[in-house]
Design an enzyme around this catalytic site. Sequence first.
Site, PDB file in Angstrom:
ATOM      1  N   HIS A 109      19.337 -14.219  17.174  1.00 44.04           N
ATOM      2  CA  HIS A 109      19.642 -14.201  15.735  1.00 44.04           C
ATOM      3  C   HIS A 109      20.416 -15.433  15.253  1.00 44.04           C
ATOM      4  O   HIS A 109      21.370 -15.326  14.483  1.00 44.04           O
ATOM      5  CB  HIS A 109      20.430 -12.942  15.393  1.00 44.04           C
ATOM      6  N   HIS A 183      17.934  -7.897   8.189  1.00 47.59           N
ATOM      7  CA  HIS A 183      18.327  -7.025   9.293  1.00 47.59           C
ATOM      8  C   HIS A 183      19.016  -5.757   8.779  1.00 47.59           C
ATOM      9  O   HIS A 183      20.078  -5.371   9.271  1.00 47.59           O
ATOM     10  CB  HIS A 183      19.247  -7.797  10.246  1.00 47.59           C
ATOM     11  N   GLU A 321      12.325  -4.868  11.217  1.00 53.26           N
ATOM     12  CA  GLU A 321      12.554  -6.285  10.940  1.00 53.26           C
ATOM     13  C   GLU A 321      11.240  -7.072  11.028  1.00 53.26           C
ATOM     14  O   GLU A 321      10.726  -7.292  12.123  1.00 53.26           O
ATOM     15  CB  GLU A 321      13.537  -6.875  11.949  1.00 53.26           C
TER      16      GLU A 321
END
Length: 358
Positions: A109, A183, A321
């Site tokens: 991420h 997210h 996601e």
Amino acid sequence: MAGSRLTRDVFGTLPDGRAVERIVLRGEGGFEARIISHGAVLQALIAPDAKGGHDDVVLGHDAFAGYLAERKFFGATVGRYANRIAKGQFSLGGETVQLPVNNGPNALHGGLDGFDRKLWEIAEIDEGADPAVTLTYVSPHGEENYPGRLAVRLTYRITGPTELSLTMEARTDRPTIVNLTNHSFFNLEGATSGTPVLDHKLTVAAEHFLAIDPTAIPLPEPPRSVAGTPFDFRKSRPVGERIRENDQQLRNGRGYDHTYCLGREGKLALAARLEAPRSGRIMELLTDQPGLQVYSGNYLDGTISGKGGKLIRQSDAMCLEPHIWPDAPNRPDFPSPRLAPGEVYRHHTVYRFSVRTP
């Protein structure tokens, strides 16, 4: 102003004194999306239920201090690269790029200080019939060791009575990789309901998924068929119906934490449908992205509190996601995350809400 489709205020303050703003976008019948400029976070999403009530359906915090104190990606915009890159390493233009590793041996991420930890600029607001906010962030060349200056533009817009649209674009001044997502952690019974999502009914429009190793990196094999596995959500069934089966992939992910292969080819289409049995809320997720990460909240462990002061525990919410597949920079057989000067990265996702009718 009463009746306004868009309002703007200050949600909190960073330690250096910069203000974190909040934009509230309103649809019909109480539908509402609240966005904050830190992390371009979807801080709240208020949706009606089948009995005429309303609840916030995304996890997060009531005050900015919670977002600042803990990095849990609640509602955040994730980048430069959503999901994982094996060993934080990839080759680009014949050179090896080494990213910081922040998830076991892998980069996750966006690294140690990703887009979710940045203060985005509110570039535009639209107070019309389809209210919207556009946020921008410029990631300098070398940030988290990613090559290229990346200029990102993101718009949240109410595009229907109970529909929120998210569009993202990015441009670079030299070859790089990019993979963005939102997210949000969803619980359609309500963020503070205390009801696990395991009885939510899920449908995923995918015939294949990516099998992973114990560090959540895709195995060196083609996508696997969902047929005959606990990963088959082609027909609606409860999230928890098969989550405790003796399956190596469920062990590797501690539940569902896998990418489904959508085969969009850049066209917006239905990817998933989630339905809550008590509230009757239904969320349809449409996207133009090639993958959908389905995460059943396996690592939520009760160590932090969220909205309403409630402890957040395993399976209190789940993520859907949309993004390019994990570790794609190292997999020429996967959809490519590479972006060159003159090209435009694009991402479009729609969250469409309705209620079950008798």
